[in-house]
Design a protein around this motif. Structure first.
Motif, PDB file in Angstrom:
ATOM      1  N   ASP A 181       0.854  -1.191   0.000  1.00 28.25           N
ATOM      2  CA  ASP A 181       0.000   0.000   0.000  1.00 28.25           C
ATOM      3  C   ASP A 181       0.890   1.241   0.000  1.00 28.25           C
ATOM      4  O   ASP A 181       1.294   1.754   1.049  1.00 28.25           O
ATOM      5  N   ILE A 182       1.191   1.721  -1.201  1.00 22.78           N
ATOM      6  CA  ILE A 182       2.165   2.792  -1.399  1.00 22.78           C
ATOM      7  C   ILE A 182       1.497   3.976  -2.098  1.00 22.78           C
ATOM      8  O   ILE A 182       0.714   3.810  -3.030  1.00 22.78           O
ATOM      9  N   ILE A 183       1.836   5.172  -1.641  1.00 21.61           N
ATOM     10  CA  ILE A 183       1.424   6.425  -2.269  1.00 21.61           C
ATOM     11  C   ILE A 183       2.692   7.225  -2.538  1.00 21.61           C
ATOM     12  O   ILE A 183       3.598   7.243  -1.702  1.00 21.61           O
ATOM     13  N   ILE A 184       2.774   7.871  -3.697  1.00 20.04           N
ATOM     14  CA  ILE A 184       3.950   8.682  -3.979  1.00 20.04           C
ATOM     15  C   ILE A 184       3.590  10.168  -3.940  1.00 20.04           C
ATOM     16  O   ILE A 184       2.489  10.573  -4.314  1.00 20.04           O
ATOM     17  N   ASP A 185       4.545  10.957  -3.458  1.00 14.46           N
ATOM     18  CA  ASP A 185       4.395  12.408  -3.343  1.00 14.46           C
ATOM     19  C   ASP A 185       5.570  13.056  -4.064  1.00 14.46           C
ATOM     20  O   ASP A 185       6.721  12.849  -3.673  1.00 14.46           O
TER      21      ASP A 185
END
Length: 274
Positions: A181-185
């Motif tokens: 569960d990865i989100i990139i910023d």
């Protein structure tokens, strides 16, 4: 795209809003604004009622040139508030803005649901292991250096190429640890000048290669108020304008100080897209 957050399946078919709750005395916009439990509870309740899916708590200012804060001081600032909010708002999804695995673990143990790491593990080699062990979603941001040094690290041959390589390597490493569960910023304002920030916003869709949600943190930043010749407190209208562009270019999460206005922005863009 979905993530599993504290047993909730968050679907990014419709973009989400992350409300910012700074617990620092020196953040660039709202530092020192929330000084006691009643003010913190009131602001959290307001952001949740305005539609925030996540509340992002930070106790270490990451503005350019911010003072260094010890681990002990960061923990003293943030852990009581995590306990307070999880007791008062048990269904709230709390994100913890920290680059320290020790702080991350302490907050997760008190009910936090997600970690937001400005360094993507570069400032603490135990962070990936901690995220894997606790199985919480992980936001990894692009940055060079530290908040104290990043302004001197704005030279790139090809910013988008470097960022795609950076995120490819970070996502591959995270998956080796079993982090899914990865989100990139993209890190607007972090080791990037104003022109680079606008170029990045224009090409934001090119980061969609990874099939991970993109978080856009543009709220009241200097790329807005310096361009317009105003102050951060006057930058809500500019924030909405750039949030609109971010959504049109593929952002799945808006990290903002003003939740109600961000939710309105999402509603209008969704209607436009339909």
């Amino acid at each position: 795209m979905t993530i599993n957050c504290k047993g909730n399946l968050i679907d990014f078919t419709s973009p989400k809003v992350m409300g910012v709750l700074n617990l620092t005395p020196d953040s660039f916009y709202d530092g020192g604004k929330y000084k006691n439990e009643n003010e913190i509870l009131h602001q959290t309740e307001r952001m949740l009622s305005d539609g925030a899916t996540f509340i992002d708590l930070g106790a270490y200012s990451s503005r350019p040139g911010a003072d260094h804060v010890t681990t002990e001081e960061e923990k003293r600032r943030i852990t009581p508030i995590v306990s307070l909010l999880t007791k008062q708002f048990p269904e709230a999804l709390l994100s913890i803005d920290t680059f320290r695995s020790e702080i991350a673990l302490a907050c997760i143990d008190r009910g936090a649901a997600m970690i937001n790491d400005i360094s993507a593990g570069n400032l603490d080699d135990q962070m990936f292991e901690t995220i894997a062990k606790t199985k919480v979603p992980y936001i990894m941001m692009h940055m060079r250096g530290t908040p104290q040094t990043m302004k001197s690290l704005e030279q790139y041959d090809d910013l988008l190429h470097d960022m795609n390589l950076y995120f490819s390597e970070k996502i591959a490493l995270a998956k080796q640890y079993g982090i899914n569960d990865i989100i990139i910023d993209p890190g607007f304002g972090f080791a990037k000048n104003i022109a680079q920030n606008f170029n990045l916003l224009k090409q934001l869709a090119l980061l969609n290669f990874s099939e991970t949600p993109i978080l856009a943190g543009l709220s009241r930043k200097s790329m807005i108020y310096k361009t317009l010749g105003i102050t951060a407190s006057e930058a809500l209208n500019g924030t909405t304008a750039l949030n609109t562009i971010a959504l049109l270019n593929g952002a799945s999460i808006l990290r903002v100080h003003d939740v109600k206005e961000a939710m309105q922005c999402i509603k209008l863009v969704e209607m436009y897209n339909r």
